[in-house]
Design a protein around this motif. Sequence first.
Motif, PDB file in Angstrom:
ATOM      1  N   LYS A 183       0.829  -1.209   0.000  1.00 14.95           N
ATOM      2  CA  LYS A 183       0.000   0.000   0.000  1.00 14.95           C
ATOM      3  C   LYS A 183       0.864   1.260   0.000  1.00 14.95           C
ATOM      4  N   GLU A 184       1.938   1.244   0.787  1.00 12.60           N
ATOM      5  CA  GLU A 184       2.810   2.410   0.856  1.00 12.60           C
ATOM      6  C   GLU A 184       3.461   2.686  -0.494  1.00 12.60           C
ATOM      7  N   VAL A 185       3.944   1.641  -1.162  1.00 13.56           N
ATOM      8  CA  VAL A 185       4.599   1.833  -2.455  1.00 13.56           C
ATOM      9  C   VAL A 185       3.601   2.322  -3.495  1.00 13.56           C
ATOM     10  N   LEU A 186       2.393   1.787  -3.476  1.00 12.18           N
ATOM     11  CA  LEU A 186       1.367   2.242  -4.424  1.00 12.18           C
ATOM     12  C   LEU A 186       1.048   3.714  -4.217  1.00 12.18           C
ATOM     13  N   GLU A 187       1.082   4.158  -2.974  1.00 13.83           N
ATOM     14  CA  GLU A 187       0.843   5.574  -2.695  1.00 13.83           C
ATOM     15  C   GLU A 187       2.028   6.427  -3.136  1.00 13.83           C
ATOM     16  N   LEU A 188       3.246   5.943  -2.856  1.00 10.23           N
ATOM     17  CA  LEU A 188       4.438   6.685  -3.255  1.00 10.23           C
ATOM     18  C   LEU A 188       4.559   6.795  -4.775  1.00 10.23           C
ATOM     19  N   ALA A 189       4.063   5.792  -5.482  1.00 12.09           N
ATOM     20  CA  ALA A 189       4.206   5.750  -6.937  1.00 12.09           C
ATOM     21  C   ALA A 189       3.503   6.909  -7.624  1.00 12.09           C
ATOM     22  N   GLY A 190       2.454   7.440  -7.007  1.00  8.24           N
ATOM     23  CA  GLY A 190       1.766   8.596  -7.582  1.00  8.24           C
ATOM     24  C   GLY A 190       1.291   8.359  -8.995  1.00  8.24           C
ATOM     25  N   LYS A 191       1.822   9.146  -9.940  1.00  8.27           N
ATOM     26  CA  LYS A 191       1.389   9.053 -11.333  1.00  8.27           C
ATOM     27  C   LYS A 191       1.748   7.704 -11.959  1.00  8.27           C
ATOM     28  N   ASN A 192       2.712   7.006 -11.377  1.00  9.93           N
ATOM     29  CA  ASN A 192       3.101   5.710 -11.940  1.00  9.93           C
ATOM     30  C   ASN A 192       2.339   4.547 -11.309  1.00  9.93           C
ATOM     31  N   ALA A 193       1.495   4.830 -10.336  1.00  8.51           N
ATOM     32  CA  ALA A 193       0.737   3.764  -9.676  1.00  8.51           C
ATOM     33  C   ALA A 193      -0.093   2.927 -10.650  1.00  8.51           C
ATOM     34  N   PRO A 194      -0.699   3.524 -11.698  1.00  3.80           N
ATOM     35  CA  PRO A 194      -1.459   2.699 -12.653  1.00  3.80           C
ATOM     36  C   PRO A 194      -0.627   1.586 -13.299  1.00  3.80           C
ATOM     37  N   GLU A 195       0.691   1.807 -13.470  1.00  2.63           N
ATOM     38  CA  GLU A 195       1.536   0.765 -14.042  1.00  2.63           C
ATOM     39  C   GLU A 195       1.639  -0.428 -13.089  1.00  2.63           C
ATOM     40  N   LEU A 196       1.780  -0.152 -11.800  1.00  3.86           N
ATOM     41  CA  LEU A 196       1.830  -1.234 -10.822  1.00  3.86           C
ATOM     42  C   LEU A 196       0.481  -1.936 -10.740  1.00  3.86           C
ATOM     43  N   GLU A 197      -0.590  -1.158 -10.775  1.00  4.28           N
ATOM     44  CA  GLU A 197      -1.943  -1.731 -10.728  1.00  4.28           C
ATOM     45  C   GLU A 197      -2.206  -2.608 -11.957  1.00  4.28           C
ATOM     46  N   LYS A 198      -1.690  -2.173 -13.115  1.00  4.27           N
ATOM     47  CA  LYS A 198      -1.890  -2.932 -14.349  1.00  4.27           C
ATOM     48  C   LYS A 198      -1.223  -4.308 -14.244  1.00  4.27           C
ATOM     49  N   ALA A 199      -0.048  -4.357 -13.640  1.00  5.38           N
ATOM     50  CA  ALA A 199       0.627  -5.641 -13.455  1.00  5.38           C
ATOM     51  C   ALA A 199      -0.153  -6.531 -12.490  1.00  5.38           C
ATOM     52  N   ILE A 200      -0.688  -5.942 -11.431  1.00  7.19           N
ATOM     53  CA  ILE A 200      -1.504  -6.698 -10.472  1.00  7.19           C
ATOM     54  C   ILE A 200      -2.729  -7.273 -11.175  1.00  7.19           C
ATOM     55  N   GLN A 201      -3.405  -6.453 -11.949  1.00  6.87           N
ATOM     56  CA  GLN A 201      -4.607  -6.907 -12.666  1.00  6.87           C
ATOM     57  C   GLN A 201      -4.265  -8.031 -13.644  1.00  6.87           C
ATOM     58  N   HIS A 202      -3.106  -7.927 -14.261  1.00  8.60           N
ATOM     59  CA  HIS A 202      -2.686  -8.963 -15.222  1.00  8.60           C
ATOM     60  C   HIS A 202      -2.643 -10.335 -14.554  1.00  8.60           C
ATOM     61  N   TYR A 203      -2.016 -10.414 -13.397  1.00  9.57           N
ATOM     62  CA  TYR A 203      -1.878 -11.720 -12.749  1.00  9.57           C
ATOM     63  C   TYR A 203      -3.153 -12.141 -12.022  1.00  9.57           C
ATOM     64  N   GLU A 204      -3.967 -11.181 -11.675  1.00 10.16           N
ATOM     65  CA  GLU A 204      -5.294 -11.544 -11.139  1.00 10.16           C
ATOM     66  C   GLU A 204      -6.130 -12.203 -12.238  1.00 10.16           C
ATOM     67  N   GLN A 205      -5.999 -11.702 -13.452  1.00  7.55           N
ATOM     68  CA  GLN A 205      -6.782 -12.229 -14.571  1.00  7.55           C
ATOM     69  C   GLN A 205      -6.236 -13.554 -15.089  1.00  7.55           C
ATOM     70  N   THR A 206      -4.920 -13.710 -15.066  1.00  4.70           N
ATOM     71  CA  THR A 206      -4.354 -14.972 -15.548  1.00  4.70           C
ATOM     72  C   THR A 206      -4.566 -16.105 -14.562  1.00  4.70           C
ATOM     73  N   GLY A 207      -4.782 -15.759 -13.302  1.00  7.89           N
ATOM     74  CA  GLY A 207      -5.072 -16.779 -12.295  1.00  7.89           C
ATOM     75  C   GLY A 207      -3.853 -17.496 -11.741  1.00  7.89           C
ATOM     76  N   ASP A 208      -2.641 -17.016 -12.065  1.00  9.77           N
ATOM     77  CA  ASP A 208      -1.438 -17.633 -11.504  1.00  9.77           C
ATOM     78  C   ASP A 208      -1.139 -16.962 -10.165  1.00  9.77           C
ATOM     79  N   SER A 209      -1.646 -17.573  -9.091  1.00  9.34           N
ATOM     80  CA  SER A 209      -1.553 -16.936  -7.772  1.00  9.34           C
ATOM     81  C   SER A 209      -0.116 -16.835  -7.277  1.00  9.34           C
TER      82      SER A 209
END
Length: 524
Positions: free
Chosen positions: A34-60
């Motif tokens: 959570k702290e890193v996502l907050e620090l990322a600011g404008k770049n946070a969507p890039e981290l979120e996009k990677a999270i969504q990718h692996y949530e969708q692929t199902g490789d836990s």
Amino acid sequence: MIKMNAFVMILLVAFMLPLFCSCGNPGKTSPEVKEVLELAGKNAPELEKAIQHYEQTGDSLKLQALYYLIGNMKHRSYRVYDLRDKDGNVIDFNVLDYPDLYTMSAALDSIVQEHGIDDFTNSQEVFDYQSISSEFLINQIDYAFRAWREKPWAEGLPFEDFCEYILPYRGSNEPLEPWREYFWNKYAGIESQMTNPTDPLEAASLINDDIKTWFHFDPRYYEHPTDQGFTEMVDGGLGRCEDMTNLTIFAMRANGLAVTADFTPWWANTGNNHAWNAIVTPDGRVVPFMGAEANPGKYRLANKLAKVYRKMFSKQENSLAFQDRKQQEMPKYISSTNLIDVTADYVEVCDVTIPLPYDVSDSASIGYLCVFNSGEWRPIHWGFIESGQVTFTDMGMDIAYLPALYIDGEVVPFSSPFILRTDSSMEPLEAEDDQTITVKLTSTTHRKLVVSTDGIDHSAIRPGTDYKLFYWKDGWISLGSAVAGEGPLQFDNVPAGGLYWLLEKDSSKEERIFTIQEGKQVWW
């Protein structure tokens, strides 16, 4: 059958849960992520996009690996160092513009003196969370898992070791570049060259043998201001020891080998410092080697080790950087957030407890133990000041140390230097002004740095040269100077029982400290 399947599922969950948690981050809700996502600011969507990718692929497991990287990303960065004049203008300086180390060092000294500056300065720091892309993260994770799952020598390597020694995408503070695919393809099929394809040491040796043919140590890179990146190293084929360890990390992690870097901040009996590689095998062994120079099982460290640290990717809460302390400034090389002490893996060690002769509670809460290196006492380990004393853990033996505080960036001794003997006893070195001796000196050092990663050579006194002798008593005190003839240098009225230092006029202060035992110099 249904009951059996349910039972099997319970067993599988029980088995896999430790794997998911072993990297130390439970997921997106962890405070670190959570702290890193907050620090990322404008770049946070890039981290979120990677999270969504692996949530969708199902490789836990890949998702857990991503959380591990993000959760430990806070202190990861690319640092740029350069020379700047007093007006802030960048002074062009390229180490390869000079034919050798000595010419380059002389040129650098001239630049520093001409512009009245101290040295290279950290002019820019780009944190990974500010710049890293989802594409980069996904590429790194997918290739890391491919190597871990497909390479025969990686079979049985625990997920926790995978996260720490294969998954990380950087070695130090170099620029971020996608190196995994290059080295995956470069060393494809080396299994067919192996006697035992399940042996990680054999695989590491084959890869290292190739690296040795195209990447080499060059001492000019001691003054290369910024850690080299993947492209610069592949194109140039030259670097210092840290470049060698980083390049080797890239090549071997890309192929499922759990490789990291160990280092000593300062040698204990000569100048400079050193970094080298270590490989962690699936059965838990740690084998040191030197990337681009010597293979696992064939590498020997040439000088004395007072302290060895390992660079981890995960933050280490027990490291100096995370401790509450009154003096916020920390000594160079031991202040990183990701270090663990592995000295006991290399040499015999013991703990050392030193009393403080006066109350320092208003100014310091941490004490340091120093070794003498290139003319300075350099802090190499630390300990909390408690009940008027400080304990330093796992110290290498047969070494001269100086206990000190670190006040406003300066080493401030609080006790006499001492020799830590191999039986764990401490021999104080306290010069006796009321008891003097005559000494005959034959050398300034028994070791002298030469152009190699950690090599040494012999040095002797030169006739016709001026030398000055010092002894230690709350600092270096001069005992006068003498011009060398054909025989030994003689100094009279030397306080007995102390620590001494013989300097050649206008030297670079690489001369070693010594004691006098039975009339002879004993080097430390």
